[in-house]
Design a protein around this motif. Sequence first.
Motif, short mmCIF file in Angstrom:
data_model
loop_
_atom_site.label_atom_id
_atom_site.label_comp_id
_atom_site.label_asym_id
_atom_site.label_seq_id
_atom_site.Cartn_x
_atom_site.Cartn_y
_atom_site.Cartn_z
N ILE A 1 68.90 -2.71 78.82
CA ILE A 1 68.14 -2.08 79.90
C ILE A 1 67.69 -3.17 80.87
CG2 ILE A 1 66.14 -0.67 80.48
CD1 ILE A 1 66.20 0.33 77.54
N ILE A 2 67.96 -2.95 82.17
CA ILE A 2 67.57 -3.92 83.19
C ILE A 2 66.63 -3.26 84.20
CG2 ILE A 2 69.66 -5.31 82.91
CD1 ILE A 2 70.82 -3.98 85.40
N ASN A 3 65.92 -4.10 84.97
CA ASN A 3 64.86 -3.58 85.84
C ASN A 3 65.24 -3.51 87.31
OD1 ASN A 3 64.84 -6.29 86.45
ND2 ASN A 3 62.66 -6.61 85.99
N ARG A 4 66.50 -3.71 87.63
CA ARG A 4 66.98 -3.56 89.00
C ARG A 4 68.38 -2.96 88.98
NH1 ARG A 4 62.46 -4.60 89.74
NH2 ARG A 4 61.45 -5.92 91.30
N VAL A 5 68.75 -2.29 90.06
CA VAL A 5 70.09 -1.76 90.22
C VAL A 5 70.98 -2.85 90.78
CG1 VAL A 5 71.50 -0.04 91.43
CG2 VAL A 5 69.26 0.60 90.51
N LEU A 6 72.16 -3.01 90.21
CA LEU A 6 73.12 -4.01 90.68
C LEU A 6 74.04 -3.40 91.74
CD1 LEU A 6 74.09 -5.61 87.23
CD2 LEU A 6 72.20 -6.23 88.77
N GLY A 7 74.88 -4.24 92.33
CA GLY A 7 75.82 -3.75 93.33
C GLY A 7 75.30 -3.93 94.75
N LYS A 8 76.06 -3.42 95.69
CA LYS A 8 75.79 -3.68 97.11
C LYS A 8 75.30 -2.47 97.88
CE LYS A 8 79.17 -7.46 97.30
NZ LYS A 8 80.40 -7.96 97.95
N LEU A 9 75.02 -1.37 97.22
CA LEU A 9 74.50 -0.22 97.96
C LEU A 9 73.12 -0.56 98.52
CD1 LEU A 9 75.52 2.89 95.82
CD2 LEU A 9 76.64 1.93 97.83
N PRO A 10 72.81 -0.10 99.72
CA PRO A 10 71.54 -0.49 100.35
C PRO A 10 70.34 0.14 99.67
CG PRO A 10 72.67 1.16 101.68
CD PRO A 10 73.63 0.74 100.61
N VAL A 11 69.20 -0.53 99.81
CA VAL A 11 67.94 0.01 99.33
C VAL A 11 67.49 1.10 100.29
CG1 VAL A 11 65.51 -0.48 98.83
CG2 VAL A 11 67.28 -2.15 98.22
N THR A 12 67.25 2.29 99.77
CA THR A 12 66.81 3.40 100.61
C THR A 12 65.47 3.98 100.13
OG1 THR A 12 68.10 4.98 99.29
CG2 THR A 12 69.16 4.04 101.25
N ALA A 13 64.89 3.41 99.10
CA ALA A 13 63.60 3.91 98.61
C ALA A 13 62.58 3.90 99.74
CB ALA A 13 63.11 3.04 97.45
N ALA B 1 67.26 -12.02 79.88
CA ALA B 1 68.23 -12.72 80.71
C ALA B 1 68.08 -12.26 82.14
CB ALA B 1 69.65 -12.46 80.21
N ARG B 2 68.33 -13.17 83.08
CA ARG B 2 68.38 -12.82 84.49
C ARG B 2 69.85 -12.55 84.83
NH1 ARG B 2 65.42 -13.63 89.23
NH2 ARG B 2 63.73 -12.89 87.87
N VAL B 3 70.10 -11.40 85.42
CA VAL B 3 71.45 -10.93 85.69
C VAL B 3 71.65 -10.82 87.19
CG1 VAL B 3 73.11 -9.08 85.30
CG2 VAL B 3 71.44 -9.63 83.52
N ALA B 4 72.73 -11.42 87.68
CA ALA B 4 73.08 -11.35 89.10
C ALA B 4 71.96 -11.84 90.01
CB ALA B 4 73.49 -9.92 89.49
N ARG B 5 71.14 -12.73 89.50
CA ARG B 5 70.04 -13.36 90.24
C ARG B 5 69.01 -12.36 90.75
NH1 ARG B 5 74.62 -16.20 92.35
NH2 ARG B 5 74.78 -18.28 91.46
N LYS B 6 69.00 -11.13 90.23
CA LYS B 6 68.06 -10.15 90.75
C LYS B 6 67.44 -9.27 89.68
CE LYS B 6 69.75 -6.48 92.91
NZ LYS B 6 70.50 -5.59 93.80
N ALA B 7 68.10 -9.09 88.56
CA ALA B 7 67.62 -8.17 87.53
C ALA B 7 67.33 -8.92 86.25
CB ALA B 7 68.67 -7.09 87.26
N ASP B 8 66.33 -8.45 85.53
CA ASP B 8 66.02 -9.00 84.20
C ASP B 8 66.23 -7.93 83.15
OD1 ASP B 8 65.11 -11.59 85.04
OD2 ASP B 8 63.27 -10.65 85.75
N THR B 9 66.72 -8.34 81.98
CA THR B 9 66.76 -7.41 80.87
C THR B 9 65.33 -7.19 80.38
OG1 THR B 9 67.10 -9.18 79.23
CG2 THR B 9 69.07 -8.15 80.17
N VAL B 10 64.97 -5.92 80.16
CA VAL B 10 63.62 -5.59 79.69
C VAL B 10 63.64 -5.04 78.27
CG1 VAL B 10 62.57 -5.32 81.96
CG2 VAL B 10 63.74 -3.37 80.90
#
Length: 204
Positions: free
Chosen positions: A185-197, A163-172
């Motif tokens: 288990i999903i492949n992206r972090v949800l929420g609004k915290l900024p990307v700092t990687a 499934a695609r969740v929140a238009r950004k993450a997929d269940t893996v």
Amino acid sequence: MGLSLTLAGTACSGDAAPARAATDAAAAGAPTLHGRLCDALPSGTDPGNPAALTQEPPEKALQWIPVLTMFEAAVRAAGMESELHRASGVTILAPSDDAFELQFSEDNLDELFITGKDKLRGLLREHLVAGSLSLSDLVAAGEVTTLAGTKIPVTEAGGGTSARVARKADTVCADYQAAGARIHIINRVLGKLPVTAGTGHKSH
């Protein structure tokens, strides 16, 4: 303190119950998991196999899924084990370790784990949904509300295996079962915290 120390001792520390129950639980039939990552995770009678986790409380089940060390450590750092334990039903959209690495620098994670506990709790609640919802339940709902109050869309992906969740993450790997909980288990972090990687003294 570096993140490597923060995360030390995450997996399976001090609790051999799932390992002891693995053989009998596997014989009784394991939940059917869905997703491309599932084949790389414990199965059969291995410690942490899906059948052995079905009677574990969710905060314990997370310890036995090897790609969720950062998420599980975040639950402990935020002091949310009891919240998960008391939940009468909860769906956990758990970002993999790779997802955390794509989102946060090591400096940023250290800050969240050590001094940013309120932000960390808010982040975790962006990944929790009331009720124990299977992958098909999530897709059928079309939209769910996280415990942080965020409405997120859910659509079918991968020919029905994810499934695609929140238009950004997929269940893996979806449909782990724990006591009163489903873990996806999903492949992206949800929420609004900024990307700092990629920032700070090094990315993790």
